[in-house]
Enzyme design. Structure first.
Site, PDB file in Angstrom:
ATOM      1  N   ASP A 167      -5.690   3.919   2.727  1.00 33.01           N
ATOM      2  CA  ASP A 167      -6.412   4.238   3.965  1.00 33.01           C
ATOM      3  C   ASP A 167      -6.410   5.750   4.185  1.00 33.01           C
ATOM      4  O   ASP A 167      -7.412   6.348   4.569  1.00 33.01           O
ATOM      5  CB  ASP A 167      -5.751   3.528   5.146  1.00 33.01           C
ATOM      6  CG  ASP A 167      -5.555   2.052   4.870  1.00 33.01           C
ATOM      7  OD1 ASP A 167      -6.568   1.362   4.677  1.00 33.01           O
ATOM      8  OD2 ASP A 167      -4.401   1.600   4.805  1.00 33.01           O
ATOM      9  N   HIS A 195      -1.835  -1.933   8.226  1.00 30.76           N
ATOM     10  CA  HIS A 195      -2.865  -1.887   7.184  1.00 30.76           C
ATOM     11  C   HIS A 195      -3.804  -3.072   7.435  1.00 30.76           C
ATOM     12  O   HIS A 195      -3.690  -4.132   6.819  1.00 30.76           O
ATOM     13  CB  HIS A 195      -2.240  -1.977   5.789  1.00 30.76           C
ATOM     14  CG  HIS A 195      -3.272  -2.134   4.721  1.00 30.76           C
ATOM     15  ND1 HIS A 195      -4.177  -1.151   4.420  1.00 30.76           N
ATOM     16  CD2 HIS A 195      -3.571  -3.168   3.916  1.00 30.76           C
ATOM     17  CE1 HIS A 195      -4.992  -1.579   3.472  1.00 30.76           C
ATOM     18  NE2 HIS A 195      -4.649  -2.802   3.146  1.00 30.76           N
TER      19      HIS A 195
HETATM   20  P1  NDP Z   1      -5.241  -7.805  -6.658  1.00 33.51           P
HETATM   21  O1  NDP Z   1      -4.374  -7.237  -7.712  1.00 33.51           O
HETATM   22  O2  NDP Z   1      -6.634  -7.292  -6.540  1.00 33.51           O
HETATM   23  O3  NDP Z   1      -4.566  -7.664  -5.204  1.00 33.51           O
HETATM   24  C1  NDP Z   1      -3.245  -8.074  -4.996  1.00 33.51           C
HETATM   25  C2  NDP Z   1      -2.864  -7.908  -3.551  1.00 33.51           C
HETATM   26  O4  NDP Z   1      -3.069  -6.568  -3.154  1.00 33.51           O
HETATM   27  C3  NDP Z   1      -3.643  -8.768  -2.562  1.00 33.51           C
HETATM   28  O5  NDP Z   1      -2.719  -9.255  -1.594  1.00 33.51           O
HETATM   29  C4  NDP Z   1      -4.581  -7.791  -1.935  1.00 33.51           C
HETATM   30  O6  NDP Z   1      -4.872  -8.115  -0.585  1.00 33.51           O
HETATM   31  C5  NDP Z   1      -3.746  -6.549  -1.916  1.00 33.51           C
HETATM   32  N1  NDP Z   1      -4.495  -5.306  -1.727  1.00 33.51           N
HETATM   33  C6  NDP Z   1      -4.081  -4.256  -0.973  1.00 33.51           C
HETATM   34  N2  NDP Z   1      -4.966  -3.276  -0.983  1.00 33.51           N
HETATM   35  C7  NDP Z   1      -5.989  -3.685  -1.746  1.00 33.51           C
HETATM   36  C8  NDP Z   1      -7.211  -3.100  -2.131  1.00 33.51           C
HETATM   37  N3  NDP Z   1      -7.613  -1.914  -1.722  1.00 33.51           N
HETATM   38  N4  NDP Z   1      -8.013  -3.775  -2.966  1.00 33.51           N
HETATM   39  C9  NDP Z   1      -7.649  -4.978  -3.397  1.00 33.51           C
HETATM   40  N5  NDP Z   1      -6.504  -5.585  -3.047  1.00 33.51           N
HETATM   41  C10 NDP Z   1      -5.690  -4.967  -2.224  1.00 33.51           C
HETATM   42  O7  NDP Z   1      -5.290  -9.382  -6.736  1.00 33.51           O
HETATM   43  P2  NDP Z   1      -5.544 -10.337  -7.985  1.00 33.51           P
HETATM   44  O8  NDP Z   1      -5.957 -11.630  -7.398  1.00 33.51           O
HETATM   45  O9  NDP Z   1      -6.358  -9.690  -9.055  1.00 33.51           O
HETATM   46  O10 NDP Z   1      -4.084 -10.492  -8.603  1.00 33.51           O
HETATM   47  C11 NDP Z   1      -3.009 -10.995  -7.894  1.00 33.51           C
HETATM   48  C12 NDP Z   1      -1.980 -11.455  -8.906  1.00 33.51           C
HETATM   49  O11 NDP Z   1      -0.821 -11.824  -8.161  1.00 33.51           O
HETATM   50  C13 NDP Z   1      -2.418 -12.668  -9.704  1.00 33.51           C
HETATM   51  O12 NDP Z   1      -2.236 -12.386 -11.082  1.00 33.51           O
HETATM   52  C14 NDP Z   1      -1.506 -13.794  -9.239  1.00 33.51           C
HETATM   53  O13 NDP Z   1      -1.114 -14.639 -10.295  1.00 33.51           O
HETATM   54  C15 NDP Z   1      -0.325 -13.017  -8.711  1.00 33.51           C
HETATM   55  N6  NDP Z   1       0.390 -13.696  -7.627  1.00 33.51           N
HETATM   56  C16 NDP Z   1       1.731 -13.584  -7.642  1.00 33.51           C
HETATM   57  C17 NDP Z   1       2.480 -14.210  -6.688  1.00 33.51           C
HETATM   58  C18 NDP Z   1       3.956 -14.081  -6.750  1.00 33.51           C
HETATM   59  O14 NDP Z   1       4.464 -13.057  -7.171  1.00 33.51           O
HETATM   60  N7  NDP Z   1       4.697 -15.084  -6.343  1.00 33.51           N
HETATM   61  C19 NDP Z   1       1.852 -15.023  -5.638  1.00 33.51           C
HETATM   62  C20 NDP Z   1       0.446 -15.025  -5.671  1.00 33.51           C
HETATM   63  C21 NDP Z   1      -0.267 -14.370  -6.660  1.00 33.51           C
HETATM   64  P3  NDP Z   1      -6.189  -8.889  -0.145  1.00 33.51           P
HETATM   65  O15 NDP Z   1      -6.091 -10.251  -0.750  1.00 33.51           O
HETATM   66  O16 NDP Z   1      -6.096  -8.899   1.353  1.00 33.51           O
HETATM   67  O17 NDP Z   1      -7.350  -8.099  -0.659  1.00 33.51           O
END
Ligand code: NDP
Length: 339
Positions: A167, A195
């Site tokens: 941000d 955020h």
């Molecule tokens: P991303 O890597 O794109 O994003 C991950 C997180 O970052 C989300 O919560 C997202 O929030 C947040 N975020 C913060 N700022 C930003 C931004 N500017 N742009 C995008 N995201 C932002 O998500 P993916 O879906 O590609 O990957 C998530 C991974 O996490 C997957 O591989 C999944 O398997 C894993 N995962 C792990 C968990 C665990 O550790 N137990 C649980 C769930 C998932 P927002 O959704 O609000 O955009």
């Protein structure tokens, strides 16, 4: 790096855990960590890639690409679905993996799902990480996820942060576009609060590299440009990028995470500050313990909230509105018994 740059005694390697390691943000962040962009050109970096079991194969693929990049600074790369293994002996953790908000899901469902992720991760960090642990929470709702991890693991307030640096960077970029002053010449931007859409990007203290105030020329923090264009633009930028690019702003999120951790380790310039969400110590009337974004300087490896800024009634009311949202999220966490 040239041979002359190699120090006589190499520093001990830094061990860094990244959760959600197969996700989009991590796909950018991991390569920048391995290239030395956070810990500098002399520190070897070991990486722990934590994923849910269904995504460990994808994380292994990322590990293969890291190997193929032949980064001179990259040490061991471990892929695991076990938080204790991932966090054992780590210096830092980027907590990126989080449960996305499902269609029709209530905010309380999102908090409950994330409580189940960040609570155990906080405990595993407390059990295994090094004393000097630095945690950056990126997964949303980031402020409250950080508070959950901190409470569950009894982490020290100086060990835990959540990311508002994206941000902050977006706010700098908007002002640079408006004023023609390059981002590198802008100082003292502040993003206050959560955020989320209630965040308060604040130009009040903004100066250029010569220390000249810029807020007045922009009509003031309470003026039309700031309130009708700048603040909504910064707060809604993520959605704008999704609508234009077709997917989320993962690379700029990773870039902000690099900036945040690098500055935490190496410090911020004395004439500047950056925006960091961290547990409040009561500064600016924000209740102690709530994870809120403040103007911060990194001094001797620790974040310090910049003190003594005068808040106008308009600034106060925007900050209070965002803090009220953080407090409400935290109340829900407590009510659901998540910590
Ligand atoms: P991303 O890597 O794109 O994003 C991950 C997180 O970052 C989300 O919560 C997202 O929030 C947040 N975020 C913060 N700022 C930003 C931004 N500017 N742009 C995008 N995201 C932002 O998500 P993916 O879906 O590609 O990957 C998530 C991974 O996490 C997957 O591989 C999944 O398997 C894993 N995962 C792990 C968990 C665990 O550790 N137990 C649980 C769930 C998932 P927002 O959704 O609000 O955009």
């Amino acid at each position: 790096m040239t041979p002359n740059d190699i120090p006589a005694v190499e520093p001990a390697p830094v061990t860094v855990a990244v959760t959600g390691a197969a996700g989009q943000i991590s796909y950018s962040l991991l390569f920048r960590l391995a290239a030395g962009e956070v810990y500098g050109p002399h520190s070897r970096v070991n990486l722990r890639l934590l994923e849910i079991p269904a995504a460990t194969d994808a994380a292994r693929g990322v590990a293969m690409e890291l190997e193929d990049s032949a980064f001179p600074l990259l040490g061991e790369v471990t892929v695991t679905a076990d938080a204790e293994t991932a966090f054992d002996g780590v210096d830092a953790a980027f907590l990126i993996g989080a449960k996305p908000r499902g269609k029709g899901a209530q905010r309380s469902d999102l908090l409950a799902d994330n409580g189940a992720i960040f609570g155990p991760q906080g405990r595993a960090l407390a059990a295994g990480a090094k004393e000097g642990l630095r945690v950056l929470v990126v997964g949303n709702p980031a402020n409250t996820n950080a508070a959950i991890a901190a409470a569950a693991g009894s982490l020290q307030p100086h060990q835990i942060t959540a990311m508002t640096r994206l941000d902050h960077n977006r706010a700098l970029a908007q002002v640079a576009a408006k004023t023609g002053v390059p981002v590198g010449g802008l100082r003292r931007m502040t993003v206050w609060g959560n955020h989320s859409s209630t965040q308060f990007p604040d130009i009040t203290e903004l100066v250029d590299a010569d220390g000249r105030g810029l807020a007045e020329a922009l009509g003031g923090a309470d003026g039309r440009w700031s309130t009708e264009e700048f603040i909504p633009k910064v707060a809604d930028r993520g959605a704008e990028i999704i609508s234009v690019r077709g997917s989320s702003s993962a690379a700029s999120a990773a870039s902000a995470a690099v900036d945040h951790m690098r500055d935490w380790v190496f410090g911020t310039p004395v004439d500047d500050w950056v925006s960091v969400a961290l547990p409040s110590d009561g500064s600016y009337g924000v209740p102690e313990g709530l994870v809120c974004s403040f103007p911060c300087r990194s001094v001797d490896g620790r974040w310090q909230i910049v003190q003594g800024l005068e808040l106008s009634p308009a600034q106060r009311s925007r900050l209070d509105a965002s803090v009220a949202e953080i407090a409400e999220e935290w109340d829900t966490v407590r009510r659901l018994g998540l910590v």
